[in-house]
Enzyme design. Structure first.
Site, short mmCIF file in Angstrom:
data_model
loop_
_atom_site.label_atom_id
_atom_site.label_comp_id
_atom_site.label_asym_id
_atom_site.label_seq_id
_atom_site.Cartn_x
_atom_site.Cartn_y
_atom_site.Cartn_z
N GLN A 52 -5.16 -1.34 9.53
CA GLN A 52 -5.06 -2.67 8.94
C GLN A 52 -5.70 -3.72 9.86
OE1 GLN A 52 -3.99 -3.22 5.84
NE2 GLN A 52 -4.19 -5.43 5.93
N ASP A 101 -11.41 2.87 3.76
CA ASP A 101 -11.84 1.47 3.67
C ASP A 101 -13.34 1.35 3.43
OD1 ASP A 101 -9.94 -0.60 3.88
OD2 ASP A 101 -9.58 -0.14 6.00
N LYS A 133 0.85 -1.20 0.00
CA LYS A 133 0.00 0.00 0.00
C LYS A 133 0.88 1.25 0.00
CE LYS A 133 -3.93 -2.26 2.18
NZ LYS A 133 -4.70 -2.61 3.37
N1 GUN Z 1 -7.17 -6.69 5.97
C1 GUN Z 1 -7.45 -7.44 4.88
N2 GUN Z 1 -8.10 -6.70 3.94
C2 GUN Z 1 -8.23 -5.46 4.46
C3 GUN Z 1 -8.81 -4.25 3.98
O1 GUN Z 1 -9.36 -4.17 2.87
N3 GUN Z 1 -8.73 -3.18 4.81
C4 GUN Z 1 -8.16 -3.26 6.04
N4 GUN Z 1 -8.16 -2.15 6.79
N5 GUN Z 1 -7.62 -4.36 6.52
C5 GUN Z 1 -7.65 -5.45 5.74
#
Ligand code: GUN
Length: 280
Positions: free
Chosen positions: A95, A118, A51
Site C-alpha cells: 500500500q 497493482d 480490500k
Molecule cells: N494507494 C492509493 N492507491 C493505491 C493503489 O492503487 N495501489 C497501492 N498499492 N497503493 C495505493
C-alpha cells in the site's frame, strides 16, 4: 446519466466469485492476495480494510501484513521475497504511500512481475505501453470499465486526462490509446485546462482538487469520470463539480460510489488473473 460504480463493482465481484468457485473445484486451490501496510496513514488503513473484506467475500485467500512506520526496508524486502516464493500467494500489493525512509522503487521492483497486482512493476508498465498482456493498475482499469458501460466503441473519441500520475494518468493513456482514442494528458503546467476540456468527448479527472471541473468546461454529451477523493468541510467530494456538471454531461461518475468501488473490484480481478496465468 449517473454511472453507478457501486452496482457495476458489485456485479463484477459476483462474476469473480462465481469464477473462483469453478477454479476451486478445478485446481483445488484459490487465488491468494497479500497486502503489506506500513504505518498508520488513516486513508491507507481504510483502503486496506476494504480490500481484505471484499477479497474474502469473493473467495480469495487474503492476508494483511502490518508493519510499524519505523520498520526497516530490509525487513520489507525479505517479506516480499518470501511472498514471491509462496505458492498460496498469487498477488502482492504494497500500500502506498510509503514512509520516506523506504525506497518505493526498490520495493515495487522486488515484487515478481507475475504477482504484481497493482501493475506498478516496470515490466508491467512496459508491457502495457507496448500493448502486451500485463497487470493493469486498478484505478485506470476501473475507469476504463466504467467508460465501457456507457460507450462500447471509444474509437476516435477525444479523451482529456487531468493528472499525469503513474497510478492513474499514464496507464489510463495507454488503455485509451488501445481503444483508438485521441488522448491529451494535462497537468499542473497546462496553459488552459478549461479550453482543453471544452473539446473533450471523455474527461478523466485525477488531480485531487475539489470541484475543479466546472459546467462550462464540458462539451455537451461528454462522459466524465471523476477519480478524485477530497475531504472538505462539506464531506467527501471529487475533482468534478458534480451538481453542475451532471446537468450537461452525457454520463458522470459520482463521488463516492463511482470509481472507488471499481478500484477494489479490479484489484480482485487482477489477483484472479495472476492466479490463472500461473495455473494455466
Ligand atoms: N494507494 C492509493 N492507491 C493505491 C493503489 O492503487 N495501489 C497501492 N498499492 N497503493 C495505493
Amino acid at each position: 446519466m449517473i454511472i453507478d460504480g457501486s452496482k457495476i463493482a458489485s456485479d463484477l465481484r459476483a462474476k469473480l466469485q462465481k469464477n473462483i468457485i469453478e477454479l476451486r473445484s478445478k485446481y483445488n486451490s484459490v487465488p491468494g492476495l497479500s497486502v503489506i501496510l506500513i504505518g498508520d496513514n488513516p486513508a491507507s488503513k481504510i483502503y486496506v480494510k476494504n480490500k481484505e473484506k471484499f477479497a474474502k467475500e469473493v473467495g480469495i485467500f487474503s492476508e494483511v501484513i502490518r508493519y510499524p512506520e519505523k520498520i526497516d526496508e530490509k525487513t520489507v524486502l525479505e517479506k516480499i521475497k518470501e511472498l514471491n516464493n509462496d505458492k498460496k500467494i498469487s498477488g502482492i500489493l504494497v500500500q502506498l504511500p510509503l514512509p520516506n525512509h523506504i525506497n518505493k522503487r526498490r520495493v515495487i521492483e522486488s515484487i515478481l512481475p507475475e504477482k504484481d497486482v497493482d501493475g506498478f512493476h516496470p515490466v508491467n508498465v512496459g508491457n502495457l505501453s507496448s500493448g502486451y498482456e500485463s497487470s493493469i493498475p486498478c484505478t485506470p482499469l476501473g475507469c476504463y470499465l466504467l467508460l465501457k458501460t456507457v460507450e462500447k466503441d471509444l474509437s476516435g473519441k477525444h479523451a482529456i486526462i487531468i493528472g499525469r500520475s503513474n497510478l492513474n494518468g499514464k496507464p489510463m493513456t495507454q488503455l485509451l490509446l488501445k481503444e483508438n482514442c485521441t488522448v491529451t494528458i494535462t497537468h499542473s503546467k497546462t496553459k488552459d485546462l478549461k479550453k482543453e476540456c471544452n473539446r473533450a468527448d471523455i474527461i478523466i479527472a485525477a488531480v485531487g482538487k475539489p470541484n475543479l471541473v466546472k459546467k462550462d468546461w464540458i462539451k455537451k454529451g461528454a462522459i466524465v469520470i471523476d477519480v478524485g477523493i477530497n475531504k472538505t468541510g462539506s464531506g467527501i467530494v471529487g475533482d468534478v463539480d458534480f451538481k453542475e456538471v451532471s446537468q450537461v454531461a452525457k454520463a458522470i461518475t459520482p463521488v463516492p460510489g463511482g470509481v472507488g468501488p471499481m478500484t477494489i473490484a479490479c484489484l480482485l480481478q487482477n489477483t484472479l488473473a495472476c492466479f490463472k496465468r500461473t495455473n494455466s
